[in-house]
Every structure is written in C-alpha cells, then in structure tokens.
Scaffold this active site. Structure first.
Site, PDB file in Angstrom:
ATOM      1  N   CYS A 122     103.687 -35.940  99.942  1.00  0.00           N
ATOM      2  CA  CYS A 122     102.703 -35.014 100.499  1.00  0.00           C
ATOM      3  C   CYS A 122     101.280 -35.262 100.000  1.00  0.00           C
ATOM      4  O   CYS A 122     100.319 -35.088 100.750  1.00  0.00           O
ATOM      5  CB  CYS A 122     103.125 -33.582 100.229  1.00  0.00           C
ATOM      6  N   ASP A 148     101.634 -28.327  96.983  1.00  0.00           N
ATOM      7  CA  ASP A 148     103.062 -27.979  96.910  1.00  0.00           C
ATOM      8  C   ASP A 148     103.602 -27.778  95.493  1.00  0.00           C
ATOM      9  O   ASP A 148     104.710 -28.247  95.176  1.00  0.00           O
ATOM     10  CB  ASP A 148     103.895 -29.054  97.611  1.00  0.00           C
ATOM     11  N   LYS A 187     102.024 -25.254 105.128  1.00  0.00           N
ATOM     12  CA  LYS A 187     102.044 -26.466 105.955  1.00  0.00           C
ATOM     13  C   LYS A 187     103.495 -26.805 106.303  1.00  0.00           C
ATOM     14  O   LYS A 187     104.385 -26.653 105.468  1.00  0.00           O
ATOM     15  CB  LYS A 187     101.344 -27.630 105.263  1.00  0.00           C
TER      16      LYS A 187
END
Length: 230
Positions: A166, A24, A133
């Site tokens: 995450c 990310d 995702k």
C-alpha cells in the site's frame, strides 16, 4: 522551505504545503492476531515502526504539515472488496484467508471491527484527516487527490504498512499525478521477507521518489534547520 537529506539526493520542500501520510497502521497490519498475522506474515517487528511513526507525526504536526491517516478495508458484507469479477477478490490475502477459514468472515478488514481500527498508540488529532480506502493505493476511489490539490500540497512523506504494497502503490500513483513522494524507511514495514522491504525502497529511490529516515526528517523540521536555511 526545508532541505531533507535523502536518497538518491536531498529534496527541498515547504512543510506547510506538504502532507505526512500514515498508511494503514491498523491492528490488521501491525498487531498479533490481526489479518497479516493470521495470513502467515511476520508482524513481530512492528513495534519500533509504530514508535517511529509517533515521532514523525509529532514533528510534522508541529511544523504545520497536514496529517492524513489511511484505513484499508471494506463494508461488513465486503461489497466494496469486489466479487469474483474483480482481481482484488482473487489476490487479496485477507479475502483468501477468510475463504479458507470461514469463521473469520466479517472479522478481517471489515469497517467497525477491531482489525480495521488504528493501533492504540496512534490516535488522529483534530485537524488531521482520516480516509478509508478500498484498494492498495490511497488514490483509488478516495478524495485524496482533491484534498491535496485544494490545499496546494505537492510533497508527500510516507510512513506505514506495508512498504511493498500500500505504501509503494500510493507513492507510485502520486508520482503519476505529479506529486513528490518521500518514504521514511524506518517508519515503514513490509509484508513478507526482508528482501521485499529492500526491493520496495530500491524501486522508490531509483524510479519514483526519495528515501529518508525519521531522525533526518525530524532534524530537517527543527527550528534550527529553518534558521540555517533562512
């Protein structure tokens, strides 16, 4: 095979049967004006993390490791985010921020938006894999497990944001699926106070994996290190 010095102990892995995971590294999480910044989280110290990820990616690619880039987010209508029947609807700070500031609707973590894009400094190359995702874990509703197993990959080296959300979520899920997970601590950044970073790293090195750093990782992948092991 190479030996990576790490906490709580060194770990041996084959780079060509390993993957570097970049979690990310989007404007949303690493750039002023992105989602985390607008939600009140400090992103002022992410620049060194971006530089360290660049270094780690270059070394990993040269050693034959698979590079996997994750992008967290949803469709423009936020169907993938889940409605009121989903805990994600209630706990996602991006969704809560947009409900508080309706003018941001469609701008935070929406696929195709500036917020969703990877930061300018980090550009996937041919042969890399880019995966969207919809939740914190990169294993949830993605083909990650299949991609890794089909290539015989069992060792995962993690970088990215946020360490305590995450990154840790994906590493934990990997642990439950019998993957060996290593975090490069100076190539990650937390969402929240500094103690969140320390707590996440403590959890990882104590219960779920290993912790190392970018310089040590690059040294382990250098030709001289391979020569010493051989």
């Amino acid at each position: 095979m190479t030996i990576l010095t790490a906490r709580p102990e060194a770990i041996t892995f084959d780079p060509q049967q390993s993957a570097l995971i970049v979690v990310d590294m989007q404007n949303a999480y690493a750039t002023p004006g992105g989602y985390l910044d607008l939600a009140g989280f400090d992103v002022s110290t992410t620049r060194p993390v971006i530089a360290n990820i660049q270094t780690a990616v270059t070394a990993a690619r040269a050693a034959g490791m698979l590079i996997i880039w994750f992008q967290n987010g949803w469709d423009e209508q936020y169907v993938e985010a889940g409605g009121p029947g989903s805990p994600n609807f209630h706990k996602s700070n991006a969704l809560k921020t947009m409900r508080k500031q309706p003018q941001l609707q469609g701008k935070l973590l929406a696929k195709g938006s500036w917020d969703y894009q990877l930061v300018d400094e980090l550009v996937p190359q041919p042969g890399d894999i880019v995966l969207p995702k919809p939740r914190y874990s990169g294993f949830f509703n993605t083909p990650l497990d299949s991609i890794l197993r089909s290539r015989g990959i069992r060792h995962l080296v993690f970088t990215g944001i946020a360490t305590n959300v995450c990154v840790e979520s994906t590493l934990r899920d990997g642990f439950f699926l019998e993957y060996f997970g290593v975090v490069l601590e100076d190539a990650t950044h937390q969402a929240g106070p500094e103690f969140a970073q320390k707590a996440a790293l403590f959890n990882i090195e104590t219960f779920f994996g290993w912790v190392s750093d970018v310089e040590t990782f690059c040294d382990a992948l250098s030709p001289t290190s391979f020569a010493r092991i051989a």
